[in-house]
Write a protein that holds these residues in place. Structure first.
Motif, short mmCIF file in Angstrom:
data_model
loop_
_atom_site.label_atom_id
_atom_site.label_comp_id
_atom_site.label_asym_id
_atom_site.label_seq_id
_atom_site.Cartn_x
_atom_site.Cartn_y
_atom_site.Cartn_z
N VAL A 29 28.81 9.14 24.25
CA VAL A 29 28.96 10.33 25.08
C VAL A 29 27.73 11.23 24.97
CG1 VAL A 29 30.39 12.35 25.56
CG2 VAL A 29 31.47 10.22 24.85
N ALA A 30 27.15 11.30 23.78
CA ALA A 30 25.97 12.14 23.57
C ALA A 30 24.80 11.64 24.42
CB ALA A 30 25.58 12.15 22.09
N ARG A 31 24.68 10.34 24.62
CA ARG A 31 23.61 9.81 25.47
C ARG A 31 23.69 10.39 26.87
NH1 ARG A 31 23.47 3.29 24.09
NH2 ARG A 31 23.92 3.46 21.86
N ALA A 32 24.92 10.44 27.38
CA ALA A 32 25.11 11.01 28.72
C ALA A 32 24.92 12.52 28.71
CB ALA A 32 26.50 10.66 29.25
N ARG A 33 25.46 13.18 27.70
CA ARG A 33 25.38 14.65 27.63
C ARG A 33 23.93 15.11 27.54
NH1 ARG A 33 28.56 15.14 23.73
NH2 ARG A 33 27.10 15.50 22.03
N ASN A 34 23.11 14.36 26.83
CA ASN A 34 21.70 14.74 26.69
C ASN A 34 20.93 14.66 28.00
OD1 ASN A 34 22.08 15.21 23.95
ND2 ASN A 34 21.38 13.17 23.35
N LEU A 35 21.46 13.93 28.96
CA LEU A 35 20.81 13.79 30.26
C LEU A 35 21.22 14.87 31.25
CD1 LEU A 35 21.02 9.92 30.72
CD2 LEU A 35 18.91 11.25 30.64
N VAL A 36 22.24 15.65 30.92
CA VAL A 36 22.78 16.63 31.87
C VAL A 36 21.73 17.61 32.37
CG1 VAL A 36 24.40 18.56 32.15
CG2 VAL A 36 25.19 16.39 31.17
N PRO A 37 20.92 18.22 31.50
CA PRO A 37 19.92 19.17 32.02
C PRO A 37 18.95 18.52 33.01
CG PRO A 37 20.19 19.47 29.66
CD PRO A 37 20.94 18.22 30.02
N GLU A 38 18.50 17.30 32.71
CA GLU A 38 17.57 16.63 33.63
C GLU A 38 18.26 16.29 34.95
OE1 GLU A 38 14.72 12.66 34.05
OE2 GLU A 38 15.71 13.08 32.15
N LEU A 39 19.49 15.83 34.89
CA LEU A 39 20.21 15.49 36.12
C LEU A 39 20.38 16.73 37.00
CD1 LEU A 39 23.00 13.06 34.81
CD2 LEU A 39 20.80 12.49 35.86
N LEU A 91 19.89 3.01 32.55
CA LEU A 91 20.10 1.61 32.18
C LEU A 91 19.70 1.38 30.73
CD1 LEU A 91 20.94 -1.14 33.48
CD2 LEU A 91 18.52 -1.54 33.92
N ALA A 92 18.55 1.92 30.34
CA ALA A 92 18.06 1.76 28.97
C ALA A 92 18.99 2.43 27.96
CB ALA A 92 16.64 2.32 28.85
N GLU A 93 19.64 3.51 28.36
CA GLU A 93 20.58 4.21 27.48
C GLU A 93 21.92 3.49 27.37
OE1 GLU A 93 20.18 6.71 25.54
OE2 GLU A 93 18.24 7.52 26.15
N GLY A 94 22.09 2.42 28.16
CA GLY A 94 23.33 1.66 28.11
C GLY A 94 24.46 2.22 28.93
N LEU A 95 24.18 3.21 29.78
CA LEU A 95 25.24 3.91 30.50
C LEU A 95 25.79 3.13 31.68
CD1 LEU A 95 23.71 7.47 30.21
CD2 LEU A 95 25.59 6.48 28.87
N PHE A 96 25.14 2.00 32.03
CA PHE A 96 25.73 1.07 32.98
C PHE A 96 26.34 -0.13 32.26
CE2 PHE A 96 22.36 3.15 35.57
CZ PHE A 96 23.20 3.76 36.48
N GLY A 97 26.39 -0.04 30.92
CA GLY A 97 26.95 -1.13 30.12
C GLY A 97 28.23 -0.76 29.41
N THR A 132 32.25 9.84 28.81
CA THR A 132 30.84 9.56 29.10
C THR A 132 30.51 9.81 30.56
OG1 THR A 132 30.86 7.86 27.36
CG2 THR A 132 29.04 7.80 28.95
N ILE A 133 31.32 9.26 31.45
CA ILE A 133 31.02 9.38 32.89
C ILE A 133 31.27 10.81 33.36
CG2 ILE A 133 31.65 8.57 35.20
CD1 ILE A 133 32.00 5.81 34.05
N ALA A 134 32.22 11.51 32.74
CA ALA A 134 32.42 12.92 33.08
C ALA A 134 31.17 13.73 32.76
CB ALA A 134 33.63 13.49 32.34
#
Length: 426
Positions: free
Chosen positions: A42-52, A74-80, A100-102
């Motif tokens: 979940v942290a991998r996705a959360r860390n991307l929130v500001p950039e998104l 993809l590299a962060e595994g978020l499509f895996g 994660t997806i939220a």
């Protein structure tokens, strides 16, 4: 009025509560390294929130996720999330996928939506197809990156030795198609006489597909959900799976021994598309509160932030979004619990109840966000305004056939009244 193209928010109390709601429930049901692994994903996705959030306008204007951003996801595994660990994936539970997806949806709904679709496509591959097919597709350069569409505009198919020929087909709403290397296309399954005996999903490589580049909408533009066409294409029978079988819980992949791949198909694929919507609804609240200081109530000499009307609205809005999240969390836990039990496939009434809860959650979310947009004011009408974009994205997302409340509410009510099931997808 200050025009904003991107908004970055501090971690408001509301956002912290939302995060705890998602992660806290995970930690309560899993312990030790499992809970830590959940938090890491979940942290991998959360860390991307500001950039998104910063790139939301770029995503919208491009009409798809920029290549560099997709490659990073993809590299962060978020499509895996739905890919088995043995194939390099994260193989998360439904609860972890929700959290994660939220988070991705909090950053940008289009990105979260594509992540949900592509993870669903991966789940279909690893749960429904034989191992030699999985091995071959997983070995594709860059790994398996699939999209899926179950609503053909036209699909003319004939039976052929060892498979089927799609003589002519057209499908809409292929979210993520510009980044996919395989597409799961819904087709009728026919006998030698041309009679429809079932329906299925056919795995078709993207180099055999023509993308129509026709995705032109008021919202969710960044999903790149263009239509596709296929003509005179032979599809081997081993690349086709039966819809009736998959909806009955029939899996054939070796990865199906893991609980994730025993999850009830229809509620899993449906609830996954709601996960990013939950995150985007939270961002709508953040956007409103960020712009609230100094804004006046139209026609009155009163600041909105001091108004009892605003306080009542925020109280109701947050209650509805929290209630929607609780319904979805309960459903995610029920799916995980049933899959882990090694017992019978989830009964149809339980599957229908999850569809009911999803439909009602959608209604609560849209009531809340409509109230937010109205309270936000005329600025939401501007194409460049972040609230307007989020509002339009949410409106388009909730038009998806699986998320329309009336259909799911009627489905459950019909079964509770003892009437025969008539929905194809359950």
């Amino acid at each position: 009025m200050v025009e904003q193209h991107a908004v970055e928010f501090p971690h408001t109390q509301e956002a912290r509560s939302f995060h705890k709601m998602n992660i806290g429930n995970l930690a309560n049901t899993r312990c030790g390294s499992s809970a830590e692994a959940d938090e890491s994903v979940v942290a991998r996705a959360r860390n991307l929130v500001p950039e998104l959030r910063r790139r939301s306008e770029e995503i919208h204007a491009l009409g798809r996720i920029p290549r560099d951003l997709f490659d990073r996801l993809l590299a962060e595994g978020l499509f895996g999330l739905s890919t088995p660990q043995g194939y390099g994936g994260l193989q998360t539970s439904v609860k972890t996928k929700k959290a994660t997806i939220a988070e991705l949806g909090r950053g940008d709904l289009s990105v979260g939506w594509v992540a949900a679709v592509m993870n669903n496509a991966a789940w279909c591959l690893y749960a429904l197809f034989p191992k030699h097919i999985i091995d071959r597709l997983s070995a594709t350069h860059g790994g398996f990156r699939g999209c899926v569409t179950v609503s053909p505009v036209k699909a003319k198919v004939r039976k052929a030795p060892e498979g089927y020929v799609i003589e002519e087909g057209r499908w809409g709403f292929n979210s993520g198609v510009y980044h996919a290397n395989w597409d799961l296309l819904a087709i009728p399954l026919v006998d030698d006489a041309g009679n429809i005996t079932d329906h299925g999903l056919a795995l078709v490589p993207m180099d055999a597909i023509t993308i129509l580049d026709d995705w032109d909408t008021m919202g969710l533009r960044g999903t790149g959900s263009s239509g596709v066409i296929v003509k005179d294409l032979f599809v081997s029978g081993e690349l086709v799976t039966s819809t009736s079988a998959l909806l009955s819980g029939v899996t054939q992949a070796t990865s199906a021994t893991a609980p994730l791949y025993r999850t009830a198909t229809d509620p899993l694929l449906t609830i996954s598309q709601l996960f990013p919507v939950l995150g985007a609804a939270q961002t709508a609240i953040d956007t409103f509160l960020h712009r609230l200081p100094g804004r006046m109530i139209y026609g009155l000499n009163e600041e909105k932030i001091e108004s009892a009307v605003t306080h009542l609205q925020i109280g109701e809005i947050t209650a509805k979004i929290d209630a929607a999240d609780a319904l979805v969390q309960r459903a995610a836990e029920a799916l995980d619990r049933n899959a882990e039990s090694m017992g019978e496939y989830m009964p149809s009434l339980d599957r229908a109840r999850i569809r009911r809860d999803i439909g009602f959650a959608v209604r609560l979310i849209m009531e809340a966000v409509d109230t937010l947009a109205s309270a936000y004011g005329g600025s939401a009408a501007r194409a460049s305004d972040p609230m307007g974009r989020i509002w339009r994205d949410l409106r388009v997302a909730t038009l998806h056939g699986l998320l329309v409340p009336a259909t799911s509410l009627e489905l459950y009510g019909r079964l509770r009244c003892g009437q025969p099931q008539k929905a194809a997808m359950l």
